[in-house]
Design a protein around this motif. Structure first.
Motif, PDB file in Angstrom:
ATOM      1  N   GLU A 212      26.580  42.381  46.385  1.00  0.00           N
ATOM      2  CA  GLU A 212      27.669  43.234  45.933  1.00  0.00           C
ATOM      3  C   GLU A 212      28.505  43.784  47.075  1.00  0.00           C
TER       4      GLU A 212
ATOM      5  N   PHE B 230      28.223  35.028  48.453  1.00  0.00           N
ATOM      6  CA  PHE B 230      28.952  35.679  47.366  1.00  0.00           C
ATOM      7  C   PHE B 230      29.485  34.633  46.399  1.00  0.00           C
TER       8      PHE B 230
ATOM      9  N   LEU C 251      28.515  34.102  42.305  1.00  0.00           N
ATOM     10  CA  LEU C 251      29.453  33.977  41.185  1.00  0.00           C
ATOM     11  C   LEU C 251      29.377  32.616  40.484  1.00  0.00           C
TER      12      LEU C 251
ATOM     13  N   VAL D 226      40.942  37.755  41.404  1.00  0.00           N
ATOM     14  CA  VAL D 226      40.213  39.001  41.551  1.00  0.00           C
ATOM     15  C   VAL D 226      41.234  40.113  41.736  1.00  0.00           C
TER      16      VAL D 226
ATOM     17  N   TYR E 264      31.775  44.506  45.462  1.00  0.00           N
ATOM     18  CA  TYR E 264      32.018  43.934  44.142  1.00  0.00           C
ATOM     19  C   TYR E 264      31.649  44.965  43.094  1.00  0.00           C
ATOM     20  N   GLU E 265      32.615  45.343  42.278  1.00  0.00           N
ATOM     21  CA  GLU E 265      32.423  46.372  41.259  1.00  0.00           C
ATOM     22  C   GLU E 265      32.175  45.774  39.876  1.00  0.00           C
TER      23      GLU E 265
ATOM     24  N   ASP F  24      35.518  41.346  38.096  1.00  0.00           N
ATOM     25  CA  ASP F  24      36.424  40.726  39.072  1.00  0.00           C
ATOM     26  C   ASP F  24      37.163  41.731  39.948  1.00  0.00           C
TER      27      ASP F  24
ATOM     28  N   LEU G  49      37.156  44.116  43.330  1.00  0.00           N
ATOM     29  CA  LEU G  49      36.557  44.336  44.642  1.00  0.00           C
ATOM     30  C   LEU G  49      37.215  45.562  45.282  1.00  0.00           C
TER      31      LEU G  49
END
Length: 155
Positions: free
Chosen positions: A32, A52, A56, A64, A113-114, A117, A119
């Protein structure tokens, strides 16, 4: 501290040259947070870490949304490219984000990464200090205009 004192420390994780290894984690791989270092032209597409991209795998987004950690609610839409060999790149839209935040050679860009999609981005300049930004831009839809509305770095 002398050698005798160091050798008598209880709980010290190293014994001579042998390192005590913790047991392997049974937790799933969660990537993340990561960073990139700007080694080449800051305005061209940027490769994100392979781990990363692997994380995904199967849910590869076409774009994103980048949010500068201290620059208000604005989301920057950035298209994502996957090269078929497991590499992921920030492409169209990255240039506008980089210009607005003054990203330059030798800078570090930290991503978190929240989900969905999104960031969150923190930018560290060539002195390795974090840049703080603010914006008076109330508009969160950057696709409505072609202007790059810069975030402001207070002095």
């Amino acid at each position: 501290m002398g050698f005798a004192a160091a050798a008598s420390l209880e709980g010290f994780p190293y014994r001579g040259s042998r390192r005590i290894t913790p047991p392997p984690s049974t937790l799933p791989l969660i990537i993340e947070e990561f960073f990139i270092v700007v080694y080449e032209d800051p305005l061209v597409k940027k490769e994100l870490p392979k781990k990363f991209a692997d994380y995904l795998d199967g849910k590869e987004p076409a774009k994103v949304y980048l949010r500068a950690a201290d620059c208000g609610p604005r989301l920057w839409t950035v298209e994502v490219l996957f090269d078929g060999q497991g590499r992921m790149y920030l492409d169209k839209g990255w240039e506008k984000f980089a210009i607005a935040h003054g990203v330059d050679f030798g800078w570090f860009v930290h991503f978190k990464y929240e989900g969905d999609d999104v960031l969150t981005v923190k930018v560290f300049d060539g002195t390795m200090c974090r840049r703080y930004y603010y914006s008076d831009d109330e508009d969160t839809d950057d696709e409505s205009d072609d202007d790059v509305k810069p975030c402001i770095h207070p002095l």
